[in-house]
Write an enzyme that holds these catalytic residues in place. Structure first.
Site, PDB file in Angstrom:
ATOM      1  N   THR A 215       0.833  -1.191   0.000  1.00 30.97           N
ATOM      2  CA  THR A 215       0.000   0.000   0.000  1.00 30.97           C
ATOM      3  C   THR A 215       0.873   1.248   0.000  1.00 30.97           C
ATOM      4  OG1 THR A 215      -1.777  -1.142   1.187  1.00 30.97           O
ATOM      5  CG2 THR A 215      -1.775   1.258   1.289  1.00 30.97           C
ATOM      6  N   SER A 216       0.563   2.209  -0.873  1.00 32.08           N
ATOM      7  CA  SER A 216       1.268   3.476  -0.960  1.00 32.08           C
ATOM      8  C   SER A 216       2.760   3.241  -1.206  1.00 32.08           C
ATOM      9  CB  SER A 216       1.011   4.307   0.301  1.00 32.08           C
ATOM     10  OG  SER A 216       1.445   5.639   0.139  1.00 32.08           O
ATOM     11  N   SER A 217       3.628   3.572  -0.259  1.00 29.63           N
ATOM     12  CA  SER A 217       5.056   3.298  -0.449  1.00 29.63           C
ATOM     13  C   SER A 217       5.299   1.814  -0.678  1.00 29.63           C
ATOM     14  CB  SER A 217       5.853   3.779   0.768  1.00 29.63           C
ATOM     15  OG  SER A 217       7.235   3.604   0.585  1.00 29.63           O
TER      16      SER A 217
ATOM     17  N   TYR B 164      -1.704  -1.147  -4.227  1.00 25.72           N
ATOM     18  CA  TYR B 164      -2.747  -0.274  -3.721  1.00 25.72           C
ATOM     19  C   TYR B 164      -2.207   1.142  -3.585  1.00 25.72           C
ATOM     20  CZ  TYR B 164      -5.409  -4.497  -2.681  1.00 25.72           C
ATOM     21  OH  TYR B 164      -6.094  -5.676  -2.783  1.00 25.72           O
TER      22      TYR B 164
END
Length: 301
Positions: free
Chosen positions: A138-140, A162
């Site tokens: 997720t993200s990073s 994501y």
């Protein structure tokens, strides 16, 4: 809102307490790990055999423990018998190195090499199926998933991202790239594709399939990054940017496969990710040995 967050945290902890096993730090010397990425393993008491492996990577400010508690991957591991490894980013802000030349290059160094070393160790020592190694984040952590898809296509069968950015979008001397984050780094499909191919020069083998989730209301990693990812990976695979199907209200109301109406970050849909990885069809890992007692492995084909 505070009460709701408190309830959700309590629910996550209660759910984790119901698991068949616990999260354990990997203490073995698993190989080259230049940035000292720490690894945490969730190994169900009953495993499929050979065993799939999922690498699950947290967001900035997150930790391996937070991602373990905040997602349902461990519960799904209990159901299907795969191992989950939760790497922990080695820097204070909790973000992954997705910018350095080292991390973007096959066996070049950085955080990605530490993760790749763990995968190789797991295949050699844990009975992990080399053809069923996957990554999600997720993200990073989504950015690092893309890095692994580009720099280590020989190790991964698929990825599920994501709220991330294209492979190499953050490349440069700084940990944060505002031009990329705000969706202003625009390239042609050919330029993006060439960047992926540069991650492992000379590699001619199969490429992992990639799934993206992104919200159109994301003001941290702007939604243009979703479209740049599409340009990048359709070029890598040599396929059209026009979808072959366009599903609405899937996997839930208000969603399409382009995920609209969501900010940063898109909530994880782990069961859909399991479908993408081809793991949902694995039966519940309970088997009977020759003496009629339960064994701790399950064969699949």
């Amino acid at each position: 809102m505070f009460a709701l967050k408190t309830f959700l945290v309590a629910a996550a902890i209660a759910s984790a307490n119901a698991l068949s096993s616990t999260l354990q730090q990997v203490t073995a010397n698993f190989g080259s790990n230049p940035n000292s990425v720490t690894m945490f393993q969730y190994k169900p008491t009953q495993l499929a055999h050979p065993t799939p492996l999922i690498i699950a990577m947290h967001y900035c400010t997150g930790t391996a423990q937070a991602y373990f508690q905040g997602t349902s991957l461990a519960q799904l591991a209990d159901q299907h018998g795969f191992i989950v490894v939760y790497p922990n980013a080695p820097r204070s802000g909790g973000c992954w190195d997705v910018a350095s030349t080292q991390t973007l290059t096959h066996n070049g160094g950085g955080d990605s090499l530490g993760i790749a070393s763990l995968v190789r160790y797991a295949i050699a020592n844990w009975g992990v199926d080399a053809s069923r190694v996957f990554a999600t984040g997720t993200s990073s952590g989504a950015m690092m998933t893309n890095v692994l898809m580009g720099a280590y296509p020989d190790l991964f069968a698929a990825g599920s991202l994501y709220s991330g950015v294209p492979y190499g979008c953050f490349a440069g001397p700084d940990a944060w790239n505002s031009q990329c984050a705000t969706g202003q780094l625009i390239k042609t499909p050919q330029q993006w594709g060439a960047q992926v191919l540069s991650g492992y020069p000379g590699y001619t083998g199969a490429r992992p399939k990639v799934q993206f989730w992104h919200g159109t209301a994301d003001t941290t990693l702007y939604p243009q990054n979703f479209y740049e990812e599409i340009k990048q990976w359709t070029n890598v695979f040599g396929v059209s940017q026009t979808p072959t199907s366009n599903l609405t209200n899937n996997p839930q109301s208000g969603y399409s496969r382009a995920s609209f109406g969501v900010g940063h970050t898109v909530p994880e849909h782990e069961t859909d990710t399991m479908d993408w990885f081809g793991l949902s069809s694995l039966p519940v890992p309970v088997s009977v040995n020759r003496r009629g007692k339960r064994a701790n492995t399950l064969m699949y084909t």
